[in-house]
Design an enzyme around this catalytic site. Structure first.
Site, mmCIF file in Angstrom:
data_model
loop_
_atom_site.group_PDB
_atom_site.id
_atom_site.type_symbol
_atom_site.label_atom_id
_atom_site.label_comp_id
_atom_site.label_asym_id
_atom_site.label_seq_id
_atom_site.Cartn_x
_atom_site.Cartn_y
_atom_site.Cartn_z
ATOM 1 N N HIS A 103 -88.107 22.722 19.366
ATOM 2 C CA HIS A 103 -87.104 22.095 20.228
ATOM 3 C C HIS A 103 -85.905 23.008 20.391
ATOM 4 C CE1 HIS A 103 -86.344 20.811 16.071
ATOM 5 N NE2 HIS A 103 -85.066 20.843 16.377
ATOM 6 N N HIS A 105 -81.807 22.747 21.398
ATOM 7 C CA HIS A 105 -80.635 21.886 21.579
ATOM 8 C C HIS A 105 -79.848 22.389 22.787
ATOM 9 C CE1 HIS A 105 -80.663 20.238 17.319
ATOM 10 N NE2 HIS A 105 -81.435 21.296 17.178
HETATM 11 P P1 5GP Z 1 -83.243 20.779 13.757
HETATM 12 O O1 5GP Z 1 -84.703 20.700 13.384
HETATM 13 O O2 5GP Z 1 -83.005 21.473 15.055
HETATM 14 O O3 5GP Z 1 -82.399 21.355 12.653
HETATM 15 O O4 5GP Z 1 -82.674 19.301 13.872
HETATM 16 C C1 5GP Z 1 -83.408 18.245 14.411
HETATM 17 C C2 5GP Z 1 -82.553 17.493 15.397
HETATM 18 O O5 5GP Z 1 -83.268 16.325 15.768
HETATM 19 C C3 5GP Z 1 -81.196 17.006 14.846
HETATM 20 O O6 5GP Z 1 -80.169 17.375 15.750
HETATM 21 C C4 5GP Z 1 -81.354 15.500 14.752
HETATM 22 O O7 5GP Z 1 -80.154 14.815 15.022
HETATM 23 C C5 5GP Z 1 -82.414 15.211 15.780
HETATM 24 N N1 5GP Z 1 -83.255 14.060 15.433
HETATM 25 C C6 5GP Z 1 -83.807 13.800 14.232
HETATM 26 N N2 5GP Z 1 -84.547 12.672 14.267
HETATM 27 C C7 5GP Z 1 -84.456 12.225 15.553
HETATM 28 C C8 5GP Z 1 -85.013 11.082 16.211
HETATM 29 O O8 5GP Z 1 -85.725 10.259 15.655
HETATM 30 N N3 5GP Z 1 -84.712 10.934 17.530
HETATM 31 C C9 5GP Z 1 -83.907 11.821 18.204
HETATM 32 N N4 5GP Z 1 -83.676 11.571 19.485
HETATM 33 N N5 5GP Z 1 -83.365 12.909 17.607
HETATM 34 C C10 5GP Z 1 -83.630 13.097 16.290
#
Ligand code: 5GP
Length: 139
Positions: A103, A105
């Site tokens: 993903h 951001h």
């Molecule tokens: P990363 O893997 O990029 O460090 O973080 C994962 C991102 O996914 C975080 O910004 C977190 O807030 C978001 N996130 C985690 N669980 C969920 C979820 O169930 N739904 C959504 N929409 N975002 C999520």
């Protein structure tokens, strides 16, 4: 590198098993709001096909996702009257990744603002209103 785990939370969102505030999709990608927004309008762009991150993504997955990242970057600039956009992307736990479906951001930014700290749950009504602004900007 570990294998892709189809039980990760974004795979469940893709399958419709858990809800998400979706703002855009095409054949290859989905964009939805981050539930712990570090800025108003913070959203995530994912491929619809499985990969953990940039390290195992195909060139086609990367191209499709970047195309949507650019589209949504323009949309958040318009929706929030932003002056810039921060794009973040993390690979594996040591790289700061927490959800192991690739993903990106997308965070609209204004001169002098600061990102909110990570890990703070957003207000779902506010997130829904921000999503509506993004959808309108895409229309
Ligand atoms: P990363 O893997 O990029 O460090 O973080 C994962 C991102 O996914 C975080 O910004 C977190 O807030 C978001 N996130 C985690 N669980 C969920 C979820 O169930 N739904 C959504 N929409 N975002 C999520």
């Amino acid at each position: 590198m570990p294998a892709y785990d189809p039980e990760n939370i974004f795979a469940k969102i893709l399958r419709g098993e858990i809800p998400a505030t979706r703002v855009y999709e095409d054949d290859e990608t989905l964009a939805f709001m981050d539930i712990m927004p570090r800025a108003d309008g913070h959203l995530l762009v994912i491929p619809k096909t499985p990969c953990r991150n940039v390290l195992d993504a195909s060139p086609e997955q990367l191209a499709a996702v970047m195309n949507t990242v650019q589209k949504l970057s323009h949309a958040v600039m318009k929706a929030f009257g932003a002056e810039g956009v921060t794009i973040q992307q993390f690979n594996e736990a040591a790289g700061g990744q927490e959800v192991f479906h690739m993903h990106f951001h997308v965070l609209p930014r204004h001169e002098g603002d600061r990102l909110r700290p990570p890990g703070q749950m957003g207000d779902m009504q506010e997130i829904a209103a921000h999503a509506e602004k993004i959808r309108a900007a895409l229309a």
